[in-house]
Design a protein around this motif. Structure first.
Motif, PDB file in Angstrom:
ATOM      1  N   ALA A 120      20.926  13.123  -2.146  1.00  0.00           N
ATOM      2  CA  ALA A 120      21.902  12.235  -1.511  1.00  0.00           C
ATOM      3  C   ALA A 120      21.612  12.024  -0.031  1.00  0.00           C
ATOM      4  N   GLU A 121      20.705  12.836   0.548  1.00  0.00           N
ATOM      5  CA  GLU A 121      20.376  12.712   1.967  1.00  0.00           C
ATOM      6  C   GLU A 121      19.024  12.042   2.186  1.00  0.00           C
ATOM      7  N   LEU A 122      18.408  11.533   1.123  1.00  0.00           N
ATOM      8  CA  LEU A 122      17.085  10.932   1.226  1.00  0.00           C
ATOM      9  C   LEU A 122      17.182   9.409   1.330  1.00  0.00           C
ATOM     10  N   THR A 123      16.222   8.829   2.034  1.00  0.00           N
ATOM     11  CA  THR A 123      16.167   7.385   2.214  1.00  0.00           C
ATOM     12  C   THR A 123      14.766   6.886   1.875  1.00  0.00           C
ATOM     13  N   VAL A 124      14.681   5.782   1.136  1.00  0.00           N
ATOM     14  CA  VAL A 124      13.402   5.121   0.894  1.00  0.00           C
ATOM     15  C   VAL A 124      13.211   4.079   1.998  1.00  0.00           C
ATOM     16  N   ARG A 184       0.839  -1.189   0.000  1.00  0.00           N
ATOM     17  CA  ARG A 184       0.000   0.000   0.000  1.00  0.00           C
ATOM     18  C   ARG A 184       0.882   1.249   0.000  1.00  0.00           C
ATOM     19  N   GLU A 185       0.282   2.385  -0.362  1.00  0.00           N
ATOM     20  CA  GLU A 185       1.041   3.645  -0.368  1.00  0.00           C
ATOM     21  C   GLU A 185       1.729   3.889   0.973  1.00  0.00           C
ATOM     22  N   SER A 186       1.009   3.605   2.051  1.00  0.00           N
ATOM     23  CA  SER A 186       1.544   3.896   3.380  1.00  0.00           C
ATOM     24  C   SER A 186       2.714   2.999   3.766  1.00  0.00           C
ATOM     25  N   ASP A 187       2.970   1.927   2.995  1.00  0.00           N
ATOM     26  CA  ASP A 187       4.069   1.013   3.313  1.00  0.00           C
ATOM     27  C   ASP A 187       5.422   1.530   2.840  1.00  0.00           C
ATOM     28  N   VAL A 188       5.420   2.529   1.944  1.00  0.00           N
ATOM     29  CA  VAL A 188       6.668   3.043   1.364  1.00  0.00           C
ATOM     30  C   VAL A 188       6.731   4.546   1.626  1.00  0.00           C
ATOM     31  N   SER A 189       7.856   5.021   2.136  1.00  0.00           N
ATOM     32  CA  SER A 189       7.989   6.445   2.483  1.00  0.00           C
ATOM     33  C   SER A 189       9.374   6.950   2.088  1.00  0.00           C
ATOM     34  N   ALA A 203       4.302   7.464   0.172  1.00  0.00           N
ATOM     35  CA  ALA A 203       4.138   7.545  -1.275  1.00  0.00           C
ATOM     36  C   ALA A 203       2.811   8.200  -1.624  1.00  0.00           C
ATOM     37  N   THR A 204       2.819   9.010  -2.676  1.00  0.00           N
ATOM     38  CA  THR A 204       1.593   9.645  -3.172  1.00  0.00           C
ATOM     39  C   THR A 204       0.856   8.710  -4.119  1.00  0.00           C
ATOM     40  N   ARG A 205       1.609   7.958  -4.911  1.00  0.00           N
ATOM     41  CA  ARG A 205       0.975   7.009  -5.825  1.00  0.00           C
ATOM     42  C   ARG A 205       2.026   6.046  -6.388  1.00  0.00           C
ATOM     43  N   PHE A 206       1.511   4.942  -6.950  1.00  0.00           N
ATOM     44  CA  PHE A 206       2.327   3.987  -7.689  1.00  0.00           C
ATOM     45  C   PHE A 206       1.985   4.111  -9.178  1.00  0.00           C
ATOM     46  N   GLU A 207       2.978   3.942 -10.020  1.00  0.00           N
ATOM     47  CA  GLU A 207       2.771   3.906 -11.460  1.00  0.00           C
ATOM     48  C   GLU A 207       3.339   2.601 -12.016  1.00  0.00           C
ATOM     49  N   GLN A 208       2.888   2.213 -13.212  1.00  0.00           N
ATOM     50  CA  GLN A 208       3.155   0.918 -13.854  1.00  0.00           C
ATOM     51  C   GLN A 208       2.384  -0.206 -13.161  1.00  0.00           C
TER      52      GLN A 208
END
Length: 328
Positions: free
Chosen positions: A171-175, A118-123, A134-139
């Protein structure tokens, strides 16, 4: 390990593409509503283990072949996430514009269950520790969620519209991948291989225990431990925050197979940790032959565990104690 490509693109081209995708999203949503009665959902990643559940798994899982050797990757809830490319779309001149982060990823299902995301699982996590889901998934068939079947790989573009009005340093961002109260996993947006919490092997004596087989009397069960470990990840299950998964593997020889085997009963096993007696979260038959079963007994223990005591045949008059200790 190959570095993750990075690009800082002009916002106009990205935003035009997003406008076209919005039109496609509407059409896809209508189709999904019409087909909703035919959709079958599966197991959500990270929530497989249920306390005191006894399950018979006769097939041994063969993990999917993943692209982890090509891209920075991390495992969460049985899903191997590989980051192909990360980029930032900076704000435009509109005072209400916000930066957009895009992560091109491959999601590989390494379990024998369907996994859902779900969107809330990825930040995206900023340097100040703030999380932006996440705002949305594509593909994908739907923009707010997607599923991956066992052994399959899904290419997905994850779009984050940050709740910030300042362009971040990519460079300071993390998924980050996480669900409520679960230990998260993360990978840098730009380059670098994430640190992974591995499995710790524990020492357990391989002495044989002989217990009368209540199902096939007057024969006996011959029980031999083969391995013990403490880990964060077990199949589609991700350990809760502050805990770990303790798994003990055993070989059990018996006269004949039976669905009612007493060693598949959760009350047959107990674990004592720091003076507290625990019941198994799961008892799993991982393999079976004509004369024996491979069984895995799973407990949830605290993250600092160093020593455990396993009681075999806890609900019988022939119980045996095994000391389990950190081998490091």
């Amino acid at each position: 390990m190959a570095a993750v490509p990075f690009s800082l693109r002009a916002p106009a081209a990205e935003e035009r593409g997003f406008g076209y995708l919005a039109m496609a999203w509407v059409a896809t949503t209508v189709a999904l509503v019409l087909a909703a009665s035919f959709v079958v959902t599966g197991t959500a990643a990270g929530n497989e283990v249920v306390t005191n559940e006894t399950i018979d798994l006769s097939e041994v899982l063969t993990p999917a072949s993943t692209p982890a050797d090509q891209y920075p990757s991390v495992m969460y809830g049985g899903m191997m996430w590989s980051l192909v490319e990360g980029r930032v779309v900076p704000r435009d001149d509109d005072p209400f514009s916000r930066p957009i982060v895009v992560a091109e990823m491959l999601a590989s299902n390494t379990t024998n269950h369907q996994l859902r995301v779900r969107e809330s699982d990825v930040s995206i996590v900023l340097p100040d520790g703030s999380r932006h889901p996440a705002t949305r998934f594509e593909q994908t068939a739907a923009t707010s969620r997607f599923s991956v079947e066992s052994g399959q790989i899904q290419a997905v573009t994850v779009v984050f519209k940050l709740q910030s009005y300042v362009d971040p340093n990519p460079a300071e961002l993390t998924v980050e991948f996480s669900e409520p109260s679960r230990i998260p996993a993360s990978v840098p947006l730009i380059g670098g291989q994430p640190g992974m919490i591995g499995s710790t092997e524990f020492f357990i004596d391989d002495a044989v225990t002989v217990i009368p087989d209540a199902v096939n009397a007057p024969s006996n069960l011959v029980i031999e431990p083969t391995a013990a470990s403490v880990q964060v990840e077990l199949g589609a299950f991700r350990a809760p925050t502050g805990q770990r998964v303790a798994a003990v593997d055993l070989d059990i020889r018996r006269v004949s197979p039976s669905a009612a085997s007493q060693y598949l009963d959760g009350e047959f096993w107990e674990m004592t940790v720091d003076g507290q007696t625990l019941q198994p979260a799961r008892v799993v038959r991982t393999g079976s032959t004509a004369g024996s079963d491979s069984v895995q007994v799973v407990f949830l223990v605290n993250e600092t565990v160093a020593d455990m005591v396993l009681k075999v045949g806890a609900n019988t008059d022939s119980a045996t104690i095994y000391d389990i200790s950190n081998s490091q």
